[in-house]
Design a protein around this motif. Structure first.
Motif, PDB file in Angstrom:
ATOM      1  N   CYS A  63      -5.585  22.174 -37.317  1.00  0.00           N
ATOM      2  CA  CYS A  63      -5.497  21.254 -36.561  1.00  0.00           C
ATOM      3  C   CYS A  63      -6.594  20.134 -38.001  1.00  0.00           C
ATOM      4  O   CYS A  63      -7.377  20.952 -38.084  1.00  0.00           O
ATOM      5  CB  CYS A  63      -6.503  20.935 -35.285  1.00  0.00           C
TER       6      CYS A  63
ATOM      7  N   CYS B 286     -10.846  17.325 -32.744  1.00  0.00           N
ATOM      8  CA  CYS B 286     -11.141  19.037 -32.553  1.00  0.00           C
ATOM      9  C   CYS B 286     -12.489  18.292 -33.559  1.00  0.00           C
ATOM     10  O   CYS B 286     -12.523  17.809 -35.060  1.00  0.00           O
ATOM     11  CB  CYS B 286     -10.020  19.429 -32.979  1.00  0.00           C
TER      12      CYS B 286
ATOM     13  N   CYS C 222      -1.657  20.062 -32.006  1.00  0.00           N
ATOM     14  CA  CYS C 222      -2.761  21.045 -32.070  1.00  0.00           C
ATOM     15  C   CYS C 222      -2.888  21.173 -30.638  1.00  0.00           C
ATOM     16  O   CYS C 222      -2.561  20.172 -29.882  1.00  0.00           O
ATOM     17  CB  CYS C 222      -3.767  20.715 -32.738  1.00  0.00           C
TER      18      CYS C 222
ATOM     19  N   GLU D 269      -4.898  21.824 -28.437  1.00  0.00           N
ATOM     20  CA  GLU D 269      -6.188  21.385 -27.570  1.00  0.00           C
ATOM     21  C   GLU D 269      -6.448  20.005 -28.186  1.00  0.00           C
ATOM     22  O   GLU D 269      -6.849  19.103 -26.889  1.00  0.00           O
ATOM     23  CB  GLU D 269      -8.073  21.696 -28.998  1.00  0.00           C
ATOM     24  N   CYS D 270      -5.848  19.220 -29.144  1.00  0.00           N
ATOM     25  CA  CYS D 270      -6.068  17.093 -29.315  1.00  0.00           C
ATOM     26  C   CYS D 270      -4.911  16.297 -29.336  1.00  0.00           C
ATOM     27  O   CYS D 270      -4.980  15.439 -28.927  1.00  0.00           O
ATOM     28  CB  CYS D 270      -6.864  16.909 -30.020  1.00  0.00           C
TER      29      CYS D 270
END
Ligand SMILES: Nc1nc2c(ncn2[C@@H]2O[C@H](COP(=O)(O)OP(=O)(O)OP(=O)(O)O)[C@@H](O)[C@H]2O)c(=O)[nH]1
Ligand SMILES: [Mg+2]
Ligand SMILES: [Zn+2]
Ligand SMILES: [Zn+2]
Length: 399
Positions: free
Chosen positions: A25, A37, A71, A73-74
């Motif tokens: 990321c 992140c 990514c 996560e984000c």
């Protein structure tokens, strides 16, 4: 069942399938999620490569052959692709452009570090201009280290190097220097840039006799597409008697005879099933005799080694290279090095001899570059030969 092609990482030399390549990321504010992140130290990167910087999180799963991934996560998009084993950021288009690992090996004090520094400098300057080629560091770390630790040390400060520290030492996990070699080639009247990723690993001479570093070096040699074997004639007793007056000859602990170094490298390659149908090793090996400035006074007029072939047309001169090869073979007889030639003939199907001088003159007594400056002599020939063997550089005349 078709065998899936594995590629070798230019940083850690481990091999893997391209789809297993990971992503990192970029840790910027993601437009998709308004999340960002955090950066943290990557344990794998630190462990493998000694890199302590804080970086965005690594993630795996998306097909690593794609240039980008989101990514998890984000949801931010990233184009940083990383090696699944060492987590180093891979060069752009890695796996798409040719990737060639060049291993450079040789005994202690044979001249590897000086040679690598001068070779890269020449490739970026004179040779690059003649071939219409560019050589660029592939990552910030390579750029910084090449400049600070190698180029400035030798060219700006006029200093030689202390012995390179062995790769197995735990506090000394140093990543290889990775470069992108680019060449504009005309293919069917169209100019097409061609890139080759080159990886250089400056080994320490003792890496080939100490047990701890054998593992790193075995992998290094196993993944190599081409080998530059540096042999120091000043470490051959018969040659030592012939040197130019005033030449400092290496001596003392850790100095090993070229034929022993060659035998050890050969043993490692033979255990890796790199042989062709004739049972010989098929990895191309440039056998490079260093420090030739100590012998040029003995060469006759018209000697191929003394010729300076023009590089103006940007092609590797095959005939010149063959002439040098034969001349070095003759020199090997005078140096009582026939065993080297026999070993090469019997165990390698692609090899060529070279004679180079990285400095162009012996160093001063206090280990500095001579007052005449660095005047390299034929240093690029071995790399250009390897590149021409890979098809990355065109040749003149008959192959
Ligand atoms: N005459 C002459 N001497 C050279 C040349 N290149 C290197 N040397 C000498 O060889 C010494 C060792 O060179 P290095 O490049 O540090 O050797 P190395 O193979 O990296 O050695 P390790 O890192 O210990 O394995 C230098 O300090 C110089 O004294 C050259 O082109 N000509
Ligand atoms: Mg060294
Ligand atoms: Zn890696
Ligand atoms: Zn993220």
């Amino acid at each position: 069942m078709a065998k899936i092609k594995r590629i070798a990482c230019p940083y850690c030399y481990e091999t893997y399938e391209p789809r297993t390549i990971g992503f990192r990321c970029n840790a910027r504010l993601s437009a998709a999620s308004q999340k960002r992140c955090g950066r943290a130290r990557d344990e794998v990167l630190q462990d493998r490569m000694g890199e302590r910087g804080e970086v965005g999180p690594a993630f795996f799963g998306p097909d690593g052959r794609q240039p980008k991934a989101s990514c998890p996560e984000c949801q931010g998009e990233t184009s940083y692709r990383i090696c699944p084993v060492c987590h180093m950021t891979l060069p752009a288009q890695f796996g798409v452009v040719a990737n060639r690992l060049i291993a450079m090996v040789g005994a202690k004090a044979s001249g590897k570090t000086v040679y690598m520094t001068v070779l890269l400098h020449e490739m970026m300057n004179q040779v690059g201009a003649a071939y219409g080629a560019s050589l660029m560091g592939s990552d910030d770390n390579t750029l910084r280290r090449y400049r600070d630790d190698y180029q400035d040390h030798l060219y700006r400060d006029g200093q030689l190097f202390g012995g390179t520290r062995p790769a197995g030492a735990t506090d000394n996990r140093v990543a290889p220097l990775v470069f992108r070699f680019g060449l504009r080639r005309r293919v069917r009247f169209k100019e097409r840039p061609q890139h080759t990723v080159l990886s250089f690993f400056d080994t320490a001479g003792e890496d080939f006799n100490s047990r701890e570093s054998v593992e790193v070096n075995t992998r290094y040699l196993a993944s190599a597409d081409g080998i530059i074997l540096i042999l120091d004639p000043l470490q051959m007793p018969a040659a030592r008697r012939l040197v130019r007056e005033g030449t400092q000859v290496p001596g003392g602990e850790g100095v090993d005879s070229p034929v022993n170094v060659l035998s050890r490298v050969t043993d490692q390659l033979l255990t890796q099933d790199r042989t062709d149908s004739s049972g010989r090793i098929r990895t191309p090996v440039a056998v490079v005799f260093s420090k030739m400035d100590a012998f040029t006074h003995l060469l006759e007029r018209g000697s191929p080694l003394l010729a300076h072939p023009s590089q103006g047309d940007g092609r590797f001169d095959v005939e010149d290279s063959r002439n040098v090869h034969e001349e070095v073979r003759q020199l090997l007889k005078e140096w009582e090095g026939v065993a080297i030639d026999q070993l090469m003939e019997n165990t390698y199907s692609r090899f060529r001899y070279f004679g180079v001088s990285a400095l162009g003159a012996g160093p001063t007594a206090d280990a500095r570059v001579a007052a005449t400056g660095i005047q390299p002599y034929r240093v690029a020939d071995p790399l250009l030969w390897l590149l021409s063997e890979f098809g990355s550089v065109p040749r003149t005349g008959r192959g």
